[in-house]
Design a protein around this motif. Structure first.
Motif, PDB file in Angstrom:
ATOM      1  N   ARG A   1      -4.865   9.683  -8.632  1.00 60.88           N
ATOM      2  CA  ARG A   1      -3.860   8.651  -8.352  1.00 60.88           C
ATOM      3  C   ARG A   1      -3.466   7.883  -9.611  1.00 60.88           C
ATOM      4  NH1 ARG A   1      -5.055   4.420  -5.237  1.00 60.88           N
ATOM      5  NH2 ARG A   1      -7.301   4.441  -5.684  1.00 60.88           N
ATOM      6  N   PHE A   2      -4.418   7.677 -10.516  1.00 66.88           N
ATOM      7  CA  PHE A   2      -4.169   6.903 -11.725  1.00 66.88           C
ATOM      8  C   PHE A   2      -4.143   7.842 -12.922  1.00 66.88           C
ATOM      9  CE2 PHE A   2      -6.056   2.505 -10.398  1.00 66.88           C
ATOM     10  CZ  PHE A   2      -5.318   2.552  -9.231  1.00 66.88           C
ATOM     11  N   THR A   3      -3.236   7.567 -13.855  1.00 63.49           N
ATOM     12  CA  THR A   3      -3.099   8.387 -15.053  1.00 63.49           C
ATOM     13  C   THR A   3      -2.980   7.483 -16.267  1.00 63.49           C
ATOM     14  OG1 THR A   3      -1.932  10.101 -13.784  1.00 63.49           O
ATOM     15  CG2 THR A   3      -1.780  10.203 -16.189  1.00 63.49           C
TER      16      THR A   3
ATOM     17  N   GLU B   1      -0.549   4.523 -15.236  1.00 60.43           N
ATOM     18  CA  GLU B   1       0.325   4.786 -14.102  1.00 60.43           C
ATOM     19  C   GLU B   1      -0.538   4.828 -12.853  1.00 60.43           C
ATOM     20  OE1 GLU B   1       3.693   5.359 -14.594  1.00 60.43           O
ATOM     21  OE2 GLU B   1       4.018   5.377 -12.420  1.00 60.43           O
ATOM     22  N   MET B   2      -0.183   3.986 -11.879  1.00 59.09           N
ATOM     23  CA  MET B   2      -0.982   3.891 -10.660  1.00 59.09           C
ATOM     24  C   MET B   2      -0.107   4.238  -9.469  1.00 59.09           C
ATOM     25  SD  MET B   2      -3.132   0.402 -11.462  1.00 59.09           S
ATOM     26  CE  MET B   2      -1.696  -0.646 -11.371  1.00 59.09           C
ATOM     27  N   ASN B   3      -0.484   5.280  -8.765  1.00 55.66           N
ATOM     28  CA  ASN B   3       0.268   5.739  -7.596  1.00 55.66           C
ATOM     29  C   ASN B   3      -0.594   5.661  -6.345  1.00 55.66           C
ATOM     30  OD1 ASN B   3       2.619   6.534  -9.150  1.00 55.66           O
ATOM     31  ND2 ASN B   3       1.413   8.277  -9.865  1.00 55.66           N
TER      32      ASN B   3
ATOM     33  N   ALA C   1       0.843  -1.192   0.000  1.00 56.20           N
ATOM     34  CA  ALA C   1       0.000   0.000   0.000  1.00 56.20           C
ATOM     35  C   ALA C   1       0.881   1.247   0.000  1.00 56.20           C
ATOM     36  CB  ALA C   1      -0.907  -0.007   1.222  1.00 56.20           C
ATOM     37  N   GLY C   2       0.482   2.203  -0.822  1.00 61.29           N
ATOM     38  CA  GLY C   2       1.261   3.420  -0.978  1.00 61.29           C
ATOM     39  C   GLY C   2       2.245   3.377  -2.123  1.00 61.29           C
ATOM     40  N   GLY C   3       2.444   2.203  -2.667  1.00 60.25           N
ATOM     41  CA  GLY C   3       3.391   2.033  -3.761  1.00 60.25           C
ATOM     42  C   GLY C   3       2.799   2.361  -5.117  1.00 60.25           C
ATOM     43  N   SER C   4       3.584   2.108  -6.149  1.00 63.46           N
ATOM     44  CA  SER C   4       3.186   2.436  -7.522  1.00 63.46           C
ATOM     45  C   SER C   4       3.432   1.268  -8.448  1.00 63.46           C
ATOM     46  CB  SER C   4       3.986   3.650  -8.024  1.00 63.46           C
ATOM     47  OG  SER C   4       3.765   4.785  -7.234  1.00 63.46           O
TER      48      SER C   4
END
Length: 121
Positions: A67-69, A82-84, A14-17
């Motif tokens: 959070r997601f792009t 991209e998921m952050n 959790a918190g990762g990308s």
């Protein structure tokens, strides 16, 4: 023959990308509406984010906004996600799709095989 192949899934804290990629063949991503969907166990497939041929981005799942792009590389004929700041509730199989026009998964024609994303707490 159209093929969409996802890659980049995996296990993350959790918190990762993570960054997912969808490589297309048999169609040109620049001329299709492309979308990312996800499906968690026991739940219906959910629209995450999409990009139109003109570049307009639509975010579906409200919880991923900011959070997601989504991105598109026309030269490589790929679409990325991209998921952050990942959360355990983001755990699902993520699918790349093409040929739809909205947020309903039933409207999309082409699908990848999916890639598993697991977020541990």
């Amino acid at each position: 023959q159209v093929q969409l192949v996802e890659s980049g899934g995996g296990l993350v804290q959790a918190g990762g990308s993570l960054r997912l990629s969808c490589a297309a063949s048999g169609l040109t991503v620049a001329t299709y509406r492309m979308g990312w969907f996800r499906q968690a166990p026991g739940k219906e497939r959910e629209f995450v984010v999409g990009i139109s041929w003109s570049g307009r981005v639509t975010v579906g799942a409200g919880s991923v906004e900011g959070r997601f792009t989504i991105s598109r590389d026309n030269a490589k004929n790929t679409v990325g996600l991209e998921m952050n700041s990942l959360k355990p509730e983001d755990t699902a199989v993520y699918y790349c799709a093409a040929g739809g026009w909205g947020m309903n998964w039933r409207d999309y024609i082409y699908w990848g095989q999916g890639t598993q994303v697991t977020v541990s707490s």
